[in-house]
Design a protein around this motif. Structure first.
Motif: not given
Length: 137
Positions: A116-129
């Motif tokens: 879940i932590l990896i998914l949250v980080i990926a989702f935040m990275g998606f938001g930045l990108s």
């Protein structure tokens, strides 16, 4: 005693399924209303920043009517998140109702805090990108 706990779990799973089904039926008119009226409380209108959830309502609406290509185009992160949640619910049902061990192991993996932590980080990275590479959307 274990049989009583198992019956309670089955009851809770069936209740959860009924609530999720009812929620999805309630969500469709709400998303349709928001989609047609343009109501939104997103930072995009105030600051011009595209947040990770921008297009999420339109994504859920298009997903609910079966328009998967448009749903993915509006928000790929939410689109993948829908499948993640569906996988957890289906595996939970298989585990509780039919006692499928593979479903139990897979569900433990999907709900592990590290995943879940990896998914949250990926989702935040998606938001930045999204703010740097918005042309492909």
């Amino acid at each position: 005693m274990p049989m009583k706990i198992l019956k309670n779990k089955r009851f809770l799973i069936i209740l959860l399924d009924i609530l999720l089904t009812g929620f999805s039926f309630c969500l469709k008119p709400v998303t349709l209303f928001m989609f047609r009226t343009g109501l939104s409380e997103c930072v995009y209108y105030a600051k011009g920043i595209i947040c990770p959830g921008c297009g999420g309502t339109r994504c859920i609406y298009n997903f609910s009517i079966g328009n998967f290509q448009e749903a993915f185009r509006f928000n790929p992160g939410i689109f993948c998140g829908i499948f993640y949640v569906l996988a957890i619910v289906i595996l939970l049902n298989l585990d509780i109702l039919f006692n499928v061990k593979l479903a139990r192991k897979t569900n433990r993996f999907l709900t592990d805090y590290r995943v879940i932590l990896i998914l949250v980080i990926a989702f935040m990275g998606f938001g930045l990108s999204r703010n740097f590479f918005v042309d492909w959307l």
